[in-house]
Design an enzyme around this catalytic site. Structure first.
Site, PDB file in Angstrom:
ATOM      1  CD  GLU A 262      21.958  31.735  58.025  1.00  0.00           C
ATOM      2  OE1 GLU A 262      21.896  30.501  58.232  1.00  0.00           O
ATOM      3  OE2 GLU A 262      22.935  32.425  58.387  1.00  0.00           O
ATOM      4  CG  HIS A 265      24.402  27.745  56.292  1.00  0.00           C
ATOM      5  ND1 HIS A 265      25.583  27.052  56.388  1.00  0.00           N
ATOM      6  CD2 HIS A 265      24.704  29.023  56.645  1.00  0.00           C
ATOM      7  CE1 HIS A 265      26.555  27.877  56.791  1.00  0.00           C
ATOM      8  NE2 HIS A 265      26.054  29.081  56.946  1.00  0.00           N
ATOM      9  CD  GLU A 291      29.977  30.527  56.689  1.00  0.00           C
ATOM     10  OE1 GLU A 291      29.109  29.874  57.301  1.00  0.00           O
ATOM     11  OE2 GLU A 291      29.936  31.770  56.581  1.00  0.00           O
TER      12      GLU A 291
HETATM   13 MG    MG Z   1      27.111  30.825  57.853  1.00  0.00          MG
END
Ligand code: MG
Length: 499
Positions: A262, A265, A291
């Site tokens: 995360e 991201h 991603e």
């Molecule tokens: Mg992801």
């Protein structure tokens, strides 16, 4: 300044603000909201969504976009924003209002049915809703239009500009090569190291992960790091990027991996340049590219020998009794220990994309009318056997394990594999551009890699399609070679396997 831009920009800003409002509501729903708040929150979000949709399909926006497209004085960033706004406007206006409403209602009913069917291990509870969902998605795809095949329209929601044919070619290249590599690796992997299943106090895990995500470059003064059952990241607005993770006292590495994933991201979102906030160019449209940013930190950095050598002594400070005697070799082996899993979200880097290949294949078959929803459970099990060598014993561990199809998310799965392939290729390229990268990671210094990603990926925002951004950064077309090379090198060394 262009007169039409002066009128258009505030409208685009308003759409972004409504989206921000929905993101805060969504974040709160998953992180803070008491359990009894669900129905009320659904209503509030429905109202705001309705307002946002109404503003998006406003004919005045269409007229402004017409004018802007004819205005030759716009600079490149403005032209890119107009192109993206046009795309959203066209999609939204092509879909009949009745169909939009029907899909939104079905998504919540189908999700409830899925949530009931999974623990009951009974596909028949979910089947009629899924049939209806596939039917509505076909109608939506046809209303929006497509040139190659129907699935193109679905894929376009998650990976704009990429066609089914392109993605299918990538999978056709990847899967036959990956399957024997994965089989060899799994065969060579010995016993699961014991430290993986010990108990680790959740408070300490939380404290460690907080330290770790900051170490990776996440700016806590412009973000939050919280807990939710399913980890996710959302950008609320300028200076406000929120990520979540989850903890389990028996699964230390799961929490660490989820946190690093995360953070990848979140770093992308924190790297979006100021001038793009409030514009469609500041909203990342390519889930594959998004991603790639989570995978590059999770896999290429977070499971590398160099970074793990840096991480272990720190982890021992938090868990001296549990990990005090663990050697760097055993830690590296444990983090990378592969294992066949029935469940996609628990799969490792070796087998994960085989899970995705199966789902992509089934989605294509559904939208090419080659199989019906009724055939899906058996087709899923047969595919698991073919790709993973495992046969689910229950529907819950088979076709019912993911929620994506319940909410109509067809076309989403392949972006996970695109992300994996982009990440491996980007990392190879970064290593060429940054000769000191491995030493930096061994010292825990992630700044040079982050700066490289900021320049090549984050700062571009959505000015260009994801594939174009990735291929420019990589310096050539996307193939599965870098990813397969990564697996062969790493596991060849770890288990002495030859490929
Ligand atoms: Mg992801």
């Amino acid at each position: 300044m262009s007169a039409v831009w002066e009128r258009l920009e505030p409208r685009l800003g308003e759409l972004a603000d409504l989206d921000s409002a929905l993101r805060v509501l969504g974040w709160d729903q998953h992180v803070m909201m008491p359990p009894a708040g669900g129905a009320g929150r659904g209503r509030v979000m429905g109202t705001v969504q309705g307002l946002a949709h109404g503003r998006l399909v406003d004919p005045e926006l269409g007229r402004l976009l017409d004018e802007a497209e004819a205005d030759e004085t716009l600079h490149d960033d403005q032209t890119a924003a107009v192109r993206l706004a046009r795309r959203s406007y066209d999609k939204a206006t092509k879909l009949p209002e009745g169909l939009v409403k029907e899909m939104a209602e079905l998504a919540s009913v189908a999700f409830e049915a899925w949530a009931e069917a999974r623990p009951a291990n009974d596909f028949s509870i979910f089947q009629p809703h899924l049939e209806k969902m596939v039917d509505l998605k076909k109608k939506a795809a046809d209303a929006i239009g497509w040139s190659g095949e129907r699935y193109d329209a679905l894929l376009d929601d998650f990976e704009p500009g990429m066609t089914t044919a392109e993605v299918e070619t990538l999978f056709d290249e990847l899967v036959p090569a990956l399957k024997p590599v994965a089989d060899k690796i799994l065969e060579a992997a010995g016993e699961r190291p014991e430290f993986l299943t010990r108990t680790y106090e959740v408070d300490k895990q939380e404290d460690f992960c907080r330290w770790l995500v900051e170490q990776l470059g996440f700016d806590m003064s412009a973000g939050r790091f919280d807990v939710s059952p399913h980890p996710f990241t959302t950008h609320v607005g300028r200076g406000d990027v929120r990520q979540t993770t989850r903890y389990d006292s028996n699964r230390l590495l799961m929490s660490i991996r989820a946190s690093i994933h995360e953070t990848g991201h979140a770093l992308f979102e924190q790297g979006i340049p100021e001038e793009l906030w409030g514009l469609p160019t500041g909203d990342i449209q390519s889930l594959g590219l998004h991603e790639s940013q989570s995978r590059i930190w999770e896999i290429q950095v977070g499971t590398s020998r160099e970074f793990l050598d840096f991480m272990l002594p720190h982890l021992k400070e938090w868990f001296p009794e549990e990990l005090g005697n663990l050697s760097p070799d055993d830690f590296y082996l444990g983090v990378n220990h592969p294992r066949r899993s029935l469940i996609r979200v628990e799969a490792d880097a070796v087998t994960y994309n085989l899970h995705i290949a199966l789902r992509f294949e089934l989605e294509l078959a559904l939208f090419r009318d080659e199989i019906s929803v009724r055939d899906l459970p058996d087709a899923f099990d047969a595919g698991m056997e073919k790709y993973l060598g495992l046969r689910p014993e229950t529907r819950a561990d088979g076709v019912l394990q993911d929620m994506h199809w319940a909410v109509g998310g067809f076309g989403y799965f392949p972006t996970y594999t695109l992300g994996t392939l982009y990440a491996a290729a980007l990392f190879d390229r970064a290593r060429e551009d940054l000769p000191g990268l491995c030493d930096d990671l061994r010292a825990g210094n992630t700044t040079p890699l982050l700066a490289w990603l900021r320049e090549k990926v984050h700062h571009v925002g959505s000015r260009k399609p994801g594939k174009e951004i990735a291929e420019e950064a990589i310096g050539g077309p996307l193939t599965s070679e870098p990813f397969l090379g990564h697996l062969k090198t790493k596991y060849g060394e770890l288990f002495g396997v030859e490929f």
